[in-house]
Write an enzyme that holds these catalytic residues in place. Structure first.
Site, short mmCIF file in Angstrom:
data_model
loop_
_atom_site.label_atom_id
_atom_site.label_comp_id
_atom_site.label_asym_id
_atom_site.label_seq_id
_atom_site.Cartn_x
_atom_site.Cartn_y
_atom_site.Cartn_z
N SER A 139 0.80 -1.23 0.00
CA SER A 139 0.00 0.00 0.00
C SER A 139 0.83 1.27 0.00
CB SER A 139 -0.93 0.00 1.20
OG SER A 139 -0.18 -0.08 2.39
N HIS B 192 -5.23 -4.52 -1.36
CA HIS B 192 -5.14 -3.51 -2.42
C HIS B 192 -5.17 -4.11 -3.81
CE1 HIS B 192 -4.28 0.00 0.18
NE2 HIS B 192 -3.81 -0.94 0.99
N LYS C 138 -11.79 -1.05 0.27
CA LYS C 138 -11.07 -0.34 -0.79
C LYS C 138 -11.82 -0.51 -2.12
CE LYS C 138 -7.06 -1.17 2.07
NZ LYS C 138 -7.12 0.06 2.86
C1 LIG Z 1 -2.47 -4.50 3.36
C2 LIG Z 1 -3.63 -4.11 4.20
N1 LIG Z 1 -4.24 -5.03 4.94
C3 LIG Z 1 -5.30 -4.72 5.72
C4 LIG Z 1 -5.78 -3.43 5.77
C5 LIG Z 1 -6.92 -3.14 6.71
O1 LIG Z 1 -8.11 -3.01 6.06
P1 LIG Z 1 -9.30 -2.14 6.65
O2 LIG Z 1 -8.90 -0.70 6.54
O3 LIG Z 1 -10.44 -2.49 5.77
O4 LIG Z 1 -9.52 -2.53 8.06
C6 LIG Z 1 -5.19 -2.44 4.98
C7 LIG Z 1 -5.68 -1.06 4.91
O5 LIG Z 1 -6.01 -0.37 5.79
C8 LIG Z 1 -4.08 -2.78 4.20
O6 LIG Z 1 -3.45 -1.85 3.47
#
Ligand SMILES: Cc1ncc(COP(=O)(O)O)c(C=O)c1O
Lengths: 83, 413
Positions: free
Chosen positions: B185, B213, B244
């Site tokens: 990310s 992502h 996302k």
């Molecule tokens: C690689 C990754 N895993 C998990 C998450 C967590 O997802 P969420 O924001 O939907 O809780 C994110 C982003 O925040 C992320 O970039």
């Protein structure tokens, strides 16, 4: 692998001097964050370099416990004695 | 001050940003107008930092299903699934995810963050080993800490270092679980999944891929990097998020493994929190439907991504190692990142600032993410604003001709 504390300490200090790129006084009591000014990213990089050189993996909870170079020498010695 | 004395240096930095009137970590959207526009600080602003990859947040079909569900089943479930029961929405969404991935089992969590906490803490027990990519998201590190396994990390995207770590554990008892991400990310780079899969097979480890992502972004049918790399059979667990590309909130895991459902009574982040409300699940289900029905969204997204990536590189910005919907430019230091971010916002462009320790190699990043909903004109407008602010701040050469346009951050691969 060689296990006399002196050798191990020398390898660690030498790796650290390479990473710091400036002359520093190092001892068992040197505090890695406070005295050397390494941030968490730099500490991780330094530990990874040591892991490569010594062919050992240091678990994250062990890294979290390490404050001084003496702690680091001790942790690595224990981890290497296990294999 | 007592209790918070430990945060004094951070608090001082935060105060400085507030006083300068531009704190990237405390932005208010007065009104959101569409997937690509909002009113911020009283002015219409182009959004280029939302992770809204497919632009589905205002999709009429998604909204209609969500409204229908809230009217039919109420605003919330008022409890966890083990204590207070599952709704048809939970089961239906789990079936749909399993079907989409062609796997036997699916499990939904209240956020993507919790999906990682819940899966990683439960998969690896006290005598097992979790081996994480060093640049893993905070939710992966936190999931590893929540469990009782031994945790080590390997150099970002390095199959060699992963192999070294597994070799050192060869005669150590316990299962080995590798965790990587599809698209990272921060810089938008992808994992060398084919190579990781080969290492995993060689050492008989398990492989978890977080496609947060990359769901709806990569792969012939949008299943993510595992599909794109042709190694789905080697990926034991896929974790992802609805927040996302699906434009909602919630997380999930899918797998084929025998006995999967035991996770429902051992995974604390699944058990001890309220389950997703019906409206949220209905929205995620319909968004998944749209993702499957409209591959054009994915193609538009990648075309927008390449346009922004190439445009910024041509201006002379240092960009990530490959074009992806995450487009980050490397800033010389955090102060410059704040100044640049703030200037872009005053010009009507919203982006993100990412700083260590969240970023790899201690980099300060001005991070953007594109959406399928961006028009070509919007992308070009954004590139124009990057050019204007970048020249003002001396970050890029004054003329396009002088820009080398080949400053790609190669080191991340
Ligand atoms: C690689 C990754 N895993 C998990 C998450 C967590 O997802 P969420 O924001 O939907 O809780 C994110 C982003 O925040 C992320 O970039």
């Amino acid at each position: 692998m060689q296990d006399s504390g002196g050798d191990l300490q020398e390898i660690i200090f030498e790796t650290l001097r390479g990473a710091l790129k400036r002359p520093v006084e190092l001892s068992e009591r040197t505090h890695i964050v406070d005295d050397l000014g390494l941030d968490s990213v730099a500490v991780m990089d330094f530990v990874m370099e040591l892991e490569d050189r010594l062919d050992v993996s240091v678990p994250l909870d062990r890294i979290a416990e390490i404050e001084t170079l003496g702690d680091l020498v001790k942790a690595l010695r224990e981890l290497m004695a296990r294999v | 001050m007592g209790l918070f004395a430990k945060y004094a240096p951070l608090a001082a930095q935060y105060r400085q940003l507030e006083e300068a009137g531009s704190n990237p970590f405390n932005v208010s959207f007065e009104t959101v107008l569409s997937p690509t526009e909002a009113i911020i600080g009283g002015r219409a602003t182009l959004l280029l930092g939302t992770n809204n990859y497919l632009g589905l947040t205002y999709d009429p079909a998604v909204i209609a299903k969500s409204v229908e569900a809230v009217e039919l089943s109420g605003t919330g479930t008022t409890g966890s699934r083990i204590a207070n029961g599952s709704y048809e929405g939970h089961r239906g969404l789990e079936r749909a995810l399993a079907d989409f991935y062609g796997r036997r089992h699916g499990m939904v969590f209240s956020t993507g963050y919790q999906a990682n906490l819940g899966i990683l803490s439960a998969l690896a027990g006290k005598d097992d080993h979790l081996i994480l990519d060093a640049d893993s998201h905070a939710s992966i590190y936190d999931g590893a800490r929540l469990g009782h396994a031994q945790v080590t990390r390997f150099r970002h995207n390095s199959p060699e270092d992963l192999a070294n770590r597994l070799r050192r554990l060869k005669d150590v008892p316990g299962d080995k679980v590798i965790v990587v991400e599809g698209i990272y990310s921060m810089l938008g780079d992808t994992a060398p999944l084919k190579e990781f899969a080969a290492v995993k097979r060689e050492y008989g480890a398990y492989l978890v891929v977080d496609e947060a992502h990359s769901l709806g972004v990569l792969g012939a049918t949008g299943r993510g990097l595992a599909e794109e790399a042709g190694v789905e059979a080697d990926v034991d667990f896929i974790v992802g998020t609805f927040s996302k590309s699906l434009g909602g909130v919630g997380g999930f895991c899918v797998a084929d493994i025998e006995g999967f459902d035991i996770l429902r009574v051992v995974s604390r982040p699944y058990m001890f929190t309220a389950s997703l409300p019906p409206s949220v699940m209905a929205a995620a289900l319909e968004a998944l439907n749209q993702l499957r029905l409209r591959p054009a969204l994915r193609h538009q997204l990648m075309s927008n991504a390449r346009r922004l990536y190439n445009g910024l590189a041509a201006l002379g910005f240092t960009v990530g190692p490959e074009p992806s919907p995450v487009v980050s430019t490397v800033m010389p230091d955090p102060e410059t990142a704040f100044a640049f971010w703030s200037r872009l916002l005053s010009l009507g462009l919203y982006t993100n600032v990412s700083l260590p320790p969240a970023t790899p190699k201690g980099l300060a990043l001005l991070r953007s993410s594109v959406s399928a909903a961006h028009s070509t004109a919007q992308i070009d407008h954004a590139i124009g604003l990057f050019a204007e602010a970048g020249r003002e701040l001396g970050l890029i050469p004054l003329s396009q001709a002088a820009a080398r346009g080949d400053a790609y951050l190669a080191a991340a691969k």
